[in-house]
Design a protein around this motif. Structure first.
Motif, PDB file in Angstrom:
ATOM      1  N   LEU A 187      32.890  10.400  34.515  1.00  0.00           N
ATOM      2  CA  LEU A 187      31.650  10.662  33.786  1.00  0.00           C
ATOM      3  C   LEU A 187      30.516  11.018  34.748  1.00  0.00           C
ATOM      4  CD1 LEU A 187      31.577   7.783  31.165  1.00  0.00           C
ATOM      5  CD2 LEU A 187      32.027  10.184  30.736  1.00  0.00           C
ATOM      6  N   PHE A 188      30.584  10.467  35.974  1.00  0.00           N
ATOM      7  CA  PHE A 188      29.458  10.611  36.892  1.00  0.00           C
ATOM      8  C   PHE A 188      29.652  11.698  37.944  1.00  0.00           C
ATOM      9  CE2 PHE A 188      29.015   6.311  35.219  1.00  0.00           C
ATOM     10  CZ  PHE A 188      27.703   6.370  34.790  1.00  0.00           C
ATOM     11  N   VAL A 189      30.919  12.008  38.237  1.00  0.00           N
ATOM     12  CA  VAL A 189      31.181  13.027  39.254  1.00  0.00           C
ATOM     13  C   VAL A 189      30.891  14.409  38.664  1.00  0.00           C
ATOM     14  CG1 VAL A 189      33.019  14.103  40.606  1.00  0.00           C
ATOM     15  CG2 VAL A 189      32.847  11.622  40.475  1.00  0.00           C
ATOM     16  N   THR A 190      30.262  15.264  39.455  1.00  0.00           N
ATOM     17  CA  THR A 190      29.947  16.616  38.988  1.00  0.00           C
ATOM     18  C   THR A 190      31.242  17.353  38.646  1.00  0.00           C
ATOM     19  OG1 THR A 190      28.081  16.616  40.482  1.00  0.00           O
ATOM     20  CG2 THR A 190      28.735  18.736  39.563  1.00  0.00           C
ATOM     21  N   PRO A 191      31.377  17.824  37.399  1.00  0.00           N
ATOM     22  CA  PRO A 191      32.611  18.505  37.026  1.00  0.00           C
ATOM     23  C   PRO A 191      32.712  19.860  37.731  1.00  0.00           C
ATOM     24  CG  PRO A 191      31.039  18.587  35.221  1.00  0.00           C
ATOM     25  CD  PRO A 191      30.418  17.750  36.298  1.00  0.00           C
ATOM     26  N   ASN A 235      33.690  22.650  36.528  1.00  0.00           N
ATOM     27  CA  ASN A 235      33.170  23.699  35.654  1.00  0.00           C
ATOM     28  C   ASN A 235      32.170  23.109  34.678  1.00  0.00           C
ATOM     29  OD1 ASN A 235      34.788  26.025  36.464  1.00  0.00           O
ATOM     30  ND2 ASN A 235      36.476  24.728  35.758  1.00  0.00           N
ATOM     31  N   LEU A 236      30.972  23.632  34.729  1.00  0.00           N
ATOM     32  CA  LEU A 236      29.951  23.117  33.825  1.00  0.00           C
ATOM     33  C   LEU A 236      30.129  23.679  32.427  1.00  0.00           C
ATOM     34  CD1 LEU A 236      26.728  23.123  35.999  1.00  0.00           C
ATOM     35  CD2 LEU A 236      28.239  21.233  35.432  1.00  0.00           C
ATOM     36  N   TYR A 237      30.756  24.859  32.339  1.00  0.00           N
ATOM     37  CA  TYR A 237      30.884  25.512  31.040  1.00  0.00           C
ATOM     38  C   TYR A 237      32.279  25.289  30.473  1.00  0.00           C
ATOM     39  CZ  TYR A 237      26.650  27.924  32.450  1.00  0.00           C
ATOM     40  OH  TYR A 237      25.382  28.201  32.842  1.00  0.00           O
ATOM     41  N   SER A 238      32.360  25.149  29.185  1.00  0.00           N
ATOM     42  CA  SER A 238      33.669  25.056  28.554  1.00  0.00           C
ATOM     43  C   SER A 238      33.654  25.860  27.265  1.00  0.00           C
ATOM     44  CB  SER A 238      34.006  23.592  28.260  1.00  0.00           C
ATOM     45  OG  SER A 238      33.085  23.073  27.327  1.00  0.00           O
ATOM     46  N   LEU A 239      34.842  26.349  26.897  1.00  0.00           N
ATOM     47  CA  LEU A 239      34.961  27.150  25.677  1.00  0.00           C
ATOM     48  C   LEU A 239      35.741  26.360  24.644  1.00  0.00           C
ATOM     49  CD1 LEU A 239      36.131  30.612  27.071  1.00  0.00           C
ATOM     50  CD2 LEU A 239      33.821  29.743  26.827  1.00  0.00           C
ATOM     51  N   GLY A 299      31.235  18.724  19.834  1.00  0.00           N
ATOM     52  CA  GLY A 299      31.611  18.899  21.232  1.00  0.00           C
ATOM     53  C   GLY A 299      31.396  17.652  22.063  1.00  0.00           C
ATOM     54  N   GLN A 300      31.214  16.490  21.407  1.00  0.00           N
ATOM     55  CA  GLN A 300      30.946  15.263  22.159  1.00  0.00           C
ATOM     56  C   GLN A 300      32.106  14.283  22.109  1.00  0.00           C
ATOM     57  OE1 GLN A 300      28.650  15.486  24.034  1.00  0.00           O
ATOM     58  NE2 GLN A 300      26.988  16.643  23.149  1.00  0.00           N
ATOM     59  N   LEU A 329      33.419  12.870  25.578  1.00  0.00           N
ATOM     60  CA  LEU A 329      32.442  11.951  26.157  1.00  0.00           C
ATOM     61  C   LEU A 329      32.498  10.605  25.460  1.00  0.00           C
ATOM     62  CD1 LEU A 329      29.791  11.514  27.897  1.00  0.00           C
ATOM     63  CD2 LEU A 329      28.605  12.060  25.787  1.00  0.00           C
TER      64      LEU A 329
END
Lengths: 307, 263
Positions: free
Chosen positions: A291-295, A297-301, A108-109, A112
């Protein structure tokens, strides 16, 4: 006009993709780069999943580098032997890259890692180019003749063993840095979906002292095969190559490249490099911001058990 | 010859009923049936979501209860179950990174509900839990059950929230309408990204808040058209597909040079 991309599984606008291909093609014709480093981030900004953007970007790069390499072959500015050795390294690097790609996807990386690689590489290359071209611009404004680095100067690379003669490049050099460079480019190609021209060209010129006129043709020649190999392996192991998407980008790209080449002839070398540097930096900054801005949605499927 | 014997059988049956008055007075139990006009639907590449209509009927409804509107029907279209990983991003040195994750087994990819009334008005929450009915009550089985219950709960909630946000889990209150005392029509939503595979349509009948009966049918959803063939080939003949992609790129590059040649 909407079109459904079968592999990316989303609907996109045909004209947006054609324009994207044409714009990148224009720039790549102007600056003599493959354009993969622009296409992949653009696709990611356009909500194409990064895994698909990378594999499809590699596919798209084949078209532009093939057409470019053909011209250089006709002009005789292509060193097949040097290209072949670079390619041998490239295959190894590319294979390693595909494994790392599949592993990161499982963890899952992947997204990134792709973004980080882009930010670091584009930031470095763009920054160095900007500094160099601004200095050159200043020098010409002050009336001084631009200082060219003389080829034939020797550095530590030329003291390595296993030397080999490359006639077309008038070069007698160890195969270790050539293989290593090929491997590094192959690795980047499979993880970033780039041809790697923007690293290969300066490396061949400054590290290996290859004459500038054979550099672009040779680099394009090796990029065709590295990205073809990358495309094949991505297609078989990850099923992430979207031919429809790739074709639309290529169609726009080959047309745009010709006009870009024409436009490029009207600008001076250091002006071109300064513009390209700013473009590269802009892409890097845009990717870094994500990369730095708060997304939202924190959760992803994602599907489990996928490679 | 058959006539009199059948008559006799019927007569003895009615006598049996007469012997047990309790049974005789209770009307036959209600049940529910749903019918799909087709067992497979093909959606084309340009599919942008649709409503699927399912017809059904109540058998032996009590006219009094039906008049008072105390029959409720819940229809569910459940997609094929698949394992899912839920990941949570956290900030590490200022960068947002996927850090924690939780894997769930057999989560229905899609889950569309249509009801006569809001679920909370039909029956007690415990009832739904027991039936595993409704997106909020679906049991999501974690692959690793040793994780703390709080973590599992957090990721389960996130899973439901994400599924609802992408339209894969939906609820259509009032989506089931009675056309007559017996006949009803249910409208469930198919999301634009509805998964292909075997879907299960289930209808639940409630009478005055009590669960009575369930009926189910299967529906195959497949994608059709050129894009689907491409997808198939890419997965089934991935090497040939790769060779094709490479050849196409070289051909385009060569043609591009031919058309726009400058040297």
């Amino acid at each position: 006009m909407g079109i459904y991309l079968p592999i990316a599984e989303i609907s996109v606008n045909v004209f947006v993709l054609l324009a994207m291909g044409a714009a990148v093609g224009f720039l790549s014709g102007m600056f003599g780069v493959g354009g993969g480093f622009l296409i992949t981030p653009l696709l990611i900004f356009y909500n194409i999943p990064p895994a698909i953007a990378v594999a499809t970007g590699a596919n798209q790069v084949i078209a532009s580098s093939f057409s470019g390499a053909l011209s250089h072959f006709k002009r005789g500015t292509l060193d097949f032997k040097l290209g072949g050795v670079l390619l041998a390294g490239g295959i190894v690097g590319s294979t390693a890259g595909i494994f790392v790609f599949a592993l990161l996807r499982r963890l899952g990386q992947l997204d990134l890692f792709i973004s980080l690689l882009y930010v670091v590489l584009l930031g470095t290359v763009g920054g160095l180019m900007l500094v160099e071209s601004v200095n050159a611009l200043r020098a010409t404004r002050n009336g001084a003749a631009p200082v060219l680095k003389k080829s034939g100067q020797h550095n530590w690379i030329h003291r390595l063993p296993f030397k080999m003669r490359f006639r077309a490049s008038k070069l007698f050099v160890s195969v270790i840095p050539v293989l290593g460079l090929g491997a590094a480019i192959g690795f980047l190609s499979s993880i970033m979906g780039v041809g790697g021209g923007f690293i290969m060209v300066p490396a061949l010129i400054y590290l290996l002292k290859v004459p500038t006129n054979v550099v672009i043709g040779t680099s394009l020649f090796q990029i065709i095969f590295t990205s073809a190999y990358t495309t094949l392996v991505h297609a078989t192991t990850n099923q992430t190559v979207d031919v429809i998407l790739a074709f639309l980008l290529m169609a726009g790209g080959v047309a745009g490249a010709q006009y870009g080449a024409k436009a490029g002839q009207r600008l001076r070398g250091e002006q071109l490099r300064a513009l390209l540097a700013m473009l590269v930096l802009a892409v890097a900054i845009r990717l870094a911001a994500d990369l730095f801005v708060t997304p939202p949605n924190l959760y992803s499927l994602s599907a489990a058990g996928l490679n | 010859m058959a006539g009199p014997r059948a008559f006799a059988a019927a007569a003895s049956l009615s006598m049996l009923f007469a012997l047990s008055p309790a049974t005789a007075q209770t009307p036959p139990a209600e049940s529910i049936q749903i019918g799909l006009s087709t067992d497979a639907i093909s959606i084309t590449a340009g599919f942008s979501g649709a409503d699927l209509t399912i017809f059904g009927s109540l058998e032996n409804p009590d006219p009094l209860i039906a008049r008072q509107g105390r029959y409720d029907v819940v229809v569910v279209l459940e997609g094929p179950p698949r394992p899912v990983v839920v990941r949570r991003k956290d900030r590490v040195l200022g960068v947002w990174i996927n850090l924690d994750s939780e894997t769930f087994e057999n989560v229905p990819v899609s889950y569309s509900v249509a009801t006569t009334r809001p679920l909370q008005d039909i029956a007690e929450p415990a009832k739904y839990k027991q039936l595993s009915l409704g997106a909020q009550n679906l049991y999501m089985k974690p692959a690793d059950e040793t994780d703390s219950p709080a973590t599992i709960e957090e990721f389960t909630a996130a899973l439901r929230e994400r599924k609802a946000a992408t339209g894969l889990y939906s609820e259509n209150v009032g989506g089931v309408q009675f056309l007559s005392q017996n006949l009803f029509r249910a409208t469930v939503r198919l999301a634009p990204n509805v998964p292909v595979g075997t879907h299960k349509a289930r209808a639940f009948l409630f009478k005055s808040g009590m669960f009575v009966k369930e009926s189910s049918a299967q529906l195959e959803i497949r994608k059709s058209g050129f894009e689907q063939s491409v997808f198939r080939v890419a997965h089934d003949y991935s090497f040939l597909y790769g060779v094709f992609a490479v050849s196409l790129a070289m051909l385009t590059g060569w043609l591009g040079r031919l058309i726009f040649r400058k040297d």
